[in-house]
Design an enzyme around this catalytic site. Sequence first.
Site, mmCIF file in Angstrom:
data_model
loop_
_atom_site.group_PDB
_atom_site.id
_atom_site.type_symbol
_atom_site.label_atom_id
_atom_site.label_comp_id
_atom_site.label_asym_id
_atom_site.label_seq_id
_atom_site.Cartn_x
_atom_site.Cartn_y
_atom_site.Cartn_z
ATOM 1 N N ASP A 47 0.840 -1.198 0.000
ATOM 2 C CA ASP A 47 0.000 0.000 0.000
ATOM 3 C C ASP A 47 0.875 1.248 0.000
ATOM 4 O OD1 ASP A 47 -2.996 1.054 0.812
ATOM 5 O OD2 ASP A 47 -1.428 2.293 1.696
ATOM 6 N N HIS A 110 -7.581 9.621 -2.066
ATOM 7 C CA HIS A 110 -6.909 9.584 -0.769
ATOM 8 C C HIS A 110 -7.737 10.241 0.339
ATOM 9 C CE1 HIS A 110 -2.562 9.383 0.969
ATOM 10 N NE2 HIS A 110 -3.457 9.052 1.884
ATOM 11 N N LYS A 234 3.179 -1.014 8.929
ATOM 12 C CA LYS A 234 4.434 -0.648 8.281
ATOM 13 C C LYS A 234 5.564 -0.675 9.305
ATOM 14 C CE LYS A 234 5.311 3.866 9.591
ATOM 15 N NZ LYS A 234 6.592 4.507 9.942
ATOM 16 N N SER A 235 6.739 -1.046 8.825
ATOM 17 C CA SER A 235 7.936 -1.033 9.642
ATOM 18 C C SER A 235 9.128 -1.143 8.708
ATOM 19 C CB SER A 235 7.948 -2.207 10.635
ATOM 20 O OG SER A 235 9.149 -2.223 11.375
ATOM 21 N N ASN A 244 4.759 -9.043 12.272
ATOM 22 C CA ASN A 244 3.443 -8.589 11.820
ATOM 23 C C ASN A 244 2.808 -9.551 10.825
ATOM 24 O OD1 ASN A 244 3.703 -6.282 13.391
ATOM 25 N ND2 ASN A 244 4.403 -4.991 11.703
#
Length: 283
Positions: A47, A110, A234-235, A244
């Site tokens: 994403d 968005h 996210k990371s 995750n």
Amino acid sequence: MANTIPDIPLNDGNTIPQLGFGVFQIEPKDTVEAVGRALEIGYRHIDTAEMYGNEAEVGEAVRTSGLDRGEVFVTSKLNNAFHRPEDARRAFESTLAALKMDYIDLFLIHWPLPTLYDGDFVSTWKTLEEFQRDGRAKSIGVSNFQVPHLERLAAEADVVPAVNQIEVHPYFGNEEVRGYDRRHNIITQAWSPIAQGKVLDDPTVVDVAEEVGRTPAQVVLRWHVQRGDIVFPKSITPQRIAENFQIFDFALDDAAMERISGLDRGEAGRQGPNPDEFDYVPA
């Protein structure tokens, strides 16, 4: 890494992996490595957004992963500066060019920006319908749309959004919007799924994590997927990216689900902007 990510059916006949990898606030210089690592672990849903500034790096990571393009579900989003139809068309072409892809799996508005563009997000949506008709966007959807925004699309447009990507986490269940999505066969995607990390120290979350032998982040992400939503944490830390991913080999019982759902603070729990008021446009 042994795991199976469920595919969620969309209202247009396509499917989307329920777990994705988000790249919001990942610097372009770190994006190729982070996305590459996620794909190596087994993520198949990425994403991004034009406003994140890392579409090109996402595309590079997919190309260099060794995976066929059709194996990776890629989402991007329309820049807030380009809502007018002609601008939206150019922006979409720029997104495809940055990704170096012939099509995108999911393209979103968005933000609705109801206080800008004379409040006209319907013509923007109808432009996205064009992208779906010509096959360059397999699915189209919205992000941060409130119930009145969705109702207006239902009254004035031809295509029902496949997804609505909204802020959802234990402190902000966003149940009114989730309920509308569910009743109208729109899949909810949860952004900020761990409330920017704020829920990870919550005593209830910590207790549940200890009971099931998982990390607080895994427990919260599992709570999301058991509710039927899509998540994309996210990371840039390899261990966190891997952790995750490991949320489909255990389950929370009803009592644990209810305890976490009970943390909802309503509007006071919202971490991000209110979509009814948000009017940021990049310079």
